[in-house]
Design a protein around this motif. Sequence first.
Motif, PDB file in Angstrom:
ATOM      1  N   THR A   1      22.082   4.521   5.725  1.00 15.59           N
ATOM      2  CA  THR A   1      23.341   5.058   5.206  1.00 15.59           C
ATOM      3  C   THR A   1      24.323   3.906   5.014  1.00 15.59           C
ATOM      4  OG1 THR A   1      22.989   7.149   6.365  1.00 15.59           O
ATOM      5  CG2 THR A   1      25.216   6.688   5.592  1.00 15.59           C
ATOM      6  N   ALA A   2      24.734   3.703   3.766  1.00 17.74           N
ATOM      7  CA  ALA A   2      25.626   2.580   3.428  1.00 17.74           C
ATOM      8  C   ALA A   2      26.989   3.107   2.998  1.00 17.74           C
ATOM      9  CB  ALA A   2      25.008   1.748   2.314  1.00 17.74           C
ATOM     10  N   HIS A   3      28.031   2.556   3.606  1.00 12.36           N
ATOM     11  CA  HIS A   3      29.401   2.894   3.223  1.00 12.36           C
ATOM     12  C   HIS A   3      29.915   1.785   2.297  1.00 12.36           C
ATOM     13  CE1 HIS A   3      29.843   6.125   6.308  1.00 12.36           C
ATOM     14  NE2 HIS A   3      28.929   5.382   6.928  1.00 12.36           N
ATOM     15  N   GLN A   4      30.137   2.127   1.041  1.00 18.48           N
ATOM     16  CA  GLN A   4      30.645   1.184   0.057  1.00 18.48           C
ATOM     17  C   GLN A   4      31.931   1.728  -0.562  1.00 18.48           C
ATOM     18  OE1 GLN A   4      26.940   0.766  -2.383  1.00 18.48           O
ATOM     19  NE2 GLN A   4      27.143  -1.423  -1.959  1.00 18.48           N
ATOM     20  N   ASP A   5      32.604   0.880  -1.346  1.00 17.02           N
ATOM     21  CA  ASP A   5      33.837   1.328  -2.007  1.00 17.02           C
ATOM     22  C   ASP A   5      33.582   2.532  -2.906  1.00 17.02           C
ATOM     23  OD1 ASP A   5      35.142  -0.711  -0.736  1.00 17.02           O
ATOM     24  OD2 ASP A   5      35.106  -2.081  -2.462  1.00 17.02           O
ATOM     25  N   SER A   6      32.369   2.581  -3.475  1.00 14.07           N
ATOM     26  CA  SER A   6      32.035   3.665  -4.400  1.00 14.07           C
ATOM     27  C   SER A   6      31.685   4.962  -3.688  1.00 14.07           C
ATOM     28  CB  SER A   6      30.853   3.251  -5.286  1.00 14.07           C
ATOM     29  OG  SER A   6      29.717   2.933  -4.475  1.00 14.07           O
ATOM     30  N   GLY A   7      31.559   4.907  -2.367  1.00 12.65           N
ATOM     31  CA  GLY A   7      31.229   6.094  -1.597  1.00 12.65           C
ATOM     32  C   GLY A   7      30.117   5.828  -0.608  1.00 12.65           C
ATOM     33  N   VAL A   8      29.586   6.917  -0.062  1.00 16.22           N
ATOM     34  CA  VAL A   8      28.504   6.819   0.913  1.00 16.22           C
ATOM     35  C   VAL A   8      27.179   7.063   0.202  1.00 16.22           C
ATOM     36  CG1 VAL A   8      27.529   7.754   3.034  1.00 16.22           C
ATOM     37  CG2 VAL A   8      30.014   7.627   2.763  1.00 16.22           C
ATOM     38  N   HIS A   9      26.209   6.153   0.411  1.00 18.62           N
ATOM     39  CA  HIS A   9      24.903   6.266  -0.232  1.00 18.62           C
ATOM     40  C   HIS A   9      23.819   6.298   0.841  1.00 18.62           C
ATOM     41  CE1 HIS A   9      26.751   5.442  -4.128  1.00 18.62           C
ATOM     42  NE2 HIS A   9      27.400   4.443  -3.550  1.00 18.62           N
TER      43      HIS A   9
ATOM     44  N   LEU B   1       8.730   3.886  -5.959  1.00 21.90           N
ATOM     45  CA  LEU B   1       8.529   5.304  -6.259  1.00 21.90           C
ATOM     46  C   LEU B   1       8.484   6.170  -5.008  1.00 21.90           C
ATOM     47  CD1 LEU B   1       5.867   4.987  -9.118  1.00 21.90           C
ATOM     48  CD2 LEU B   1       8.301   5.542  -9.357  1.00 21.90           C
ATOM     49  N   HIS B   2       8.191   5.579  -3.874  1.00 23.43           N
ATOM     50  CA  HIS B   2       8.149   6.337  -2.620  1.00 23.43           C
ATOM     51  C   HIS B   2       9.543   6.599  -2.053  1.00 23.43           C
ATOM     52  CE1 HIS B   2       3.721   5.643  -2.112  1.00 23.43           C
ATOM     53  NE2 HIS B   2       3.824   6.752  -1.395  1.00 23.43           N
ATOM     54  N   TRP B   3      10.540   5.859  -2.522  1.00 21.73           N
ATOM     55  CA  TRP B   3      11.857   5.927  -1.903  1.00 21.73           C
ATOM     56  C   TRP B   3      12.846   6.689  -2.767  1.00 21.73           C
ATOM     57  CZ3 TRP B   3      14.488   3.502   2.403  1.00 21.73           C
ATOM     58  CH2 TRP B   3      13.586   3.096   3.409  1.00 21.73           C
ATOM     59  N   ARG B   4      13.875   7.254  -2.080  1.00 21.58           N
ATOM     60  CA  ARG B   4      14.913   8.036  -2.740  1.00 21.58           C
ATOM     61  C   ARG B   4      16.274   7.382  -2.503  1.00 21.58           C
ATOM     62  NH1 ARG B   4      12.261  11.317  -5.990  1.00 21.58           N
ATOM     63  NH2 ARG B   4      13.896  12.940  -5.941  1.00 21.58           N
ATOM     64  N   TYR B   5      17.095   7.417  -3.531  1.00 25.01           N
ATOM     65  CA  TYR B   5      18.460   6.864  -3.488  1.00 25.01           C
ATOM     66  C   TYR B   5      19.407   8.032  -3.756  1.00 25.01           C
ATOM     67  CZ  TYR B   5      22.131   3.336  -4.488  1.00 25.01           C
ATOM     68  OH  TYR B   5      23.260   2.541  -4.469  1.00 25.01           O
ATOM     69  N   ASP B   6      20.112   8.462  -2.697  1.00 21.87           N
ATOM     70  CA  ASP B   6      20.968   9.650  -2.790  1.00 21.87           C
ATOM     71  C   ASP B   6      20.172  10.855  -3.294  1.00 21.87           C
ATOM     72  OD1 ASP B   6      23.114   8.231  -1.855  1.00 21.87           O
ATOM     73  OD2 ASP B   6      23.949   7.800  -3.834  1.00 21.87           O
ATOM     74  N   GLY B   7      18.939  10.976  -2.822  1.00 25.88           N
ATOM     75  CA  GLY B   7      18.120  12.115  -3.160  1.00 25.88           C
ATOM     76  C   GLY B   7      17.388  12.019  -4.476  1.00 25.88           C
ATOM     77  N   ALA B   8      17.650  10.989  -5.260  1.00 22.93           N
ATOM     78  CA  ALA B   8      17.007  10.813  -6.566  1.00 22.93           C
ATOM     79  C   ALA B   8      16.103   9.588  -6.540  1.00 22.93           C
ATOM     80  CB  ALA B   8      18.071  10.663  -7.652  1.00 22.93           C
ATOM     81  N   PRO B   9      15.156   9.483  -7.491  1.00 20.06           N
ATOM     82  CA  PRO B   9      14.295   8.292  -7.542  1.00 20.06           C
ATOM     83  C   PRO B   9      15.111   7.017  -7.736  1.00 20.06           C
ATOM     84  CG  PRO B   9      13.426  10.044  -8.929  1.00 20.06           C
ATOM     85  CD  PRO B   9      14.788  10.484  -8.514  1.00 20.06           C
ATOM     86  N   TRP B  10      14.611   5.928  -7.176  1.00 19.92           N
ATOM     87  CA  TRP B  10      15.298   4.642  -7.343  1.00 19.92           C
ATOM     88  C   TRP B  10      15.310   4.204  -8.796  1.00 19.92           C
ATOM     89  CZ3 TRP B  10      14.016   0.544  -3.025  1.00 19.92           C
ATOM     90  CH2 TRP B  10      14.478   1.019  -1.792  1.00 19.92           C
ATOM     91  N   LEU B  11      14.232   4.487  -9.514  1.00 20.10           N
ATOM     92  CA  LEU B  11      14.083   3.998 -10.878  1.00 20.10           C
ATOM     93  C   LEU B  11      14.198   5.152 -11.872  1.00 20.10           C
ATOM     94  CD1 LEU B  11      11.000   1.632 -10.422  1.00 20.10           C
ATOM     95  CD2 LEU B  11      13.422   1.036 -10.317  1.00 20.10           C
TER      96      LEU B  11
ATOM     97  N   ALA C   1      25.752   1.303   8.077  1.00 23.75           N
ATOM     98  CA  ALA C   1      26.499   0.040   7.993  1.00 23.75           C
ATOM     99  C   ALA C   1      27.520   0.098   6.869  1.00 23.75           C
ATOM    100  CB  ALA C   1      25.543  -1.126   7.766  1.00 23.75           C
ATOM    101  N   GLN C   2      28.543  -0.743   7.005  1.00 21.57           N
ATOM    102  CA  GLN C   2      29.476  -1.000   5.912  1.00 21.57           C
ATOM    103  C   GLN C   2      28.857  -2.093   5.046  1.00 21.57           C
ATOM    104  OE1 GLN C   2      32.471   0.450   5.298  1.00 21.57           O
ATOM    105  NE2 GLN C   2      32.467   1.778   7.113  1.00 21.57           N
ATOM    106  N   ALA C   3      28.759  -1.855   3.738  1.00 25.29           N
ATOM    107  CA  ALA C   3      28.116  -2.812   2.832  1.00 25.29           C
ATOM    108  C   ALA C   3      29.078  -3.214   1.731  1.00 25.29           C
ATOM    109  CB  ALA C   3      26.854  -2.207   2.226  1.00 25.29           C
ATOM    110  N   GLY C   4      28.939  -4.459   1.253  1.00 28.24           N
ATOM    111  CA  GLY C   4      29.787  -4.941   0.170  1.00 28.24           C
ATOM    112  C   GLY C   4      29.537  -4.164  -1.111  1.00 28.24           C
ATOM    113  N   SER C   5      30.548  -4.106  -1.950  1.00 26.87           N
ATOM    114  CA  SER C   5      30.439  -3.326  -3.183  1.00 26.87           C
ATOM    115  C   SER C   5      29.406  -3.914  -4.140  1.00 26.87           C
ATOM    116  CB  SER C   5      31.800  -3.243  -3.876  1.00 26.87           C
ATOM    117  OG  SER C   5      32.295  -4.550  -4.168  1.00 26.87           O
ATOM    118  N   GLU C   6      29.124  -5.227  -4.029  1.00 27.50           N
ATOM    119  CA  GLU C   6      28.163  -5.872  -4.924  1.00 27.50           C
ATOM    120  C   GLU C   6      26.759  -5.950  -4.327  1.00 27.50           C
ATOM    121  OE1 GLU C   6      29.038  -6.691  -7.990  1.00 27.50           O
ATOM    122  OE2 GLU C   6      31.035  -5.937  -7.536  1.00 27.50           O
TER     123      GLU C   6
END
Length: 593
Positions: A453-461, A492-502, A424-429
């Motif tokens: 998969t989120a498309h934001q102004d900062s890139g694809v996450h 802790l179970h989830w990854r954000y761009d391959g790295a831990p969320w926290l 999806a396309q997602a808002g930058s905020e």
Amino acid sequence: MDATEFLHADVFGSLSEWMGIFFEAATATAEGNVQGAEDLERAVSDYVKLRAIVDGADERRPLRALVKLLRALVGELDAVVDAYLAALLAASPLQAQSLASTAQQHLDRTAALADQAAVIANTISVMTKQRDIAQIQDCLLARALEAYQATDLLALDTAGRDALMQLVSSRGVPGSGILFAVHDLQARTLFDPDQFHEVLHRAYVVFRSNPTVLRTLAATPLFEEDFKRAIWELFDGSMEAAHAMDNAVHSRQAGRALLGMAAALVEGPGQVIATVLLLACGRKSAAYENLRHKNATDLVNAAQKEPALQGLINGLDSDLRTGRAHALVHYEEDFAVIERKSRTRKVAWADVLDGVFQGYESVLACQLALLQALGELGFTSFGLDGLWRSLGLTAEQMTTAVLEAMNCHDVIITANDKQWQVEAQAGSETPLPMLIAMLQLALPGELEELVFTAHQDSGVHILAGPIAPWRALSETTEDTDAHQLAFLRAQLHWRYDGAPWLPTSYVRRWMAGQAANALQAAPATAVARLRELRELAVLATDDDLAWALSGAIRHTRLGQNSDAAAELTQLTTWGTAPAAGPTWWQNYKAPNR
């Protein structure tokens, strides 16, 4: 529902034209123009006719909210007309200016009321003509976001919970604000909003007065099944009635459909809600398994006669249900005749319609009050799991609706049995991890993994992980230790761009704070808590944190002989070191230390 469109179009069409004529005539009269005075007299006469349309409008449901608003609007226009006419007779320019200023204030309020009336009329039009459930849902969410001036579902939930606080002195649990906001929109559109709020408040007080009964009911599988089935039956009955009305060639056929809806209200949610109310107020004490086999009419009548429950389930008409069930109804052009042993009752179709909508009003208010009370007792998802599917919505439709209400668009879902790929396309905020949390009720029960998969102004996450930890979180009570641990476990179970969320520093500081609190408890409690924290440290693959927590456990067991000074010092260091949460965290409340 043609009456709604006629009333709205007639009033606003006439009003738009009238206001221009009135102000032009008033200006001309102020300048001494004789023709202007005659035009002004005609304009005032036309206004009196316009006001008569509103004053004479049928104020029964589902037009009640619209008519009440139009009458408030006309009241403001009365003040506008009076002020302008008084200004023409003012003794001085200063007095005329003051009266004109007063008129403008009333005119501003008129414009605001006109906007509200337009929203109500348009919403009624959509809800009474639209048969696509996904479209109705989208309409309700969009209108609720607009009504509460909320930018997304998180903001809507906050605003809805704030409104709940004003009504029942409780903000409820996460998600309850959205449910209230949507129901409140329906009340302000189709029902009597004041009565809806009154029933919600009083029913909540009844349910909260007996938590033991609610806990017993919530732990009874048959009760949750009946609660869900009641909603399905009402939904199915409503859709059948809508289909019948769409294709009716005579008012009698539409009347039969209305009686079908009235019967569905009594036999479905009416019976369930009446039973819970009777148990909660102490009027009944038998087990629910026995009460559910009682006659629906008897249960509803008993609740309506109980002094403590007066007015809570108005609109549930046992006569209509019984008459229809036993073929004791005669369908006429403008009314129905219901034969009973004790009396014969004639009911106009407009009163039947008003009663059906009042029944909906009562049922929705009581259901909302019950869900609110159950949620506060820890049953946060009672009766809601999979409900959307039973109402004709697919998981893909629900997921898309949630994402769009969170300011996403161009949603693409690639689904298989165990894993979904969502793009999806997602808002930058937009805080992307919170999208995952918001989606949980929409996802199918058999789903095991989600890749977003989120498309934001900062890139694809890309966010990816299992669904099970989020489901476990939904089964905990907010503001408890179990909820905090479940929330962190899901992170802790989830990854954000391959790295831990926290960030590691944040996890260590939070865990150190929890460990410090645990060390103040009794040894058995402290060891159990520290073990839970160590399990999370292992999940986070943080060997140093697991080592420090093992030392804390050893210290709790052995005291000064534990040789755990280094571990305890390390925990203290982590607990006082600065550690900011992730950038997306600012839009959500983190677990307290």
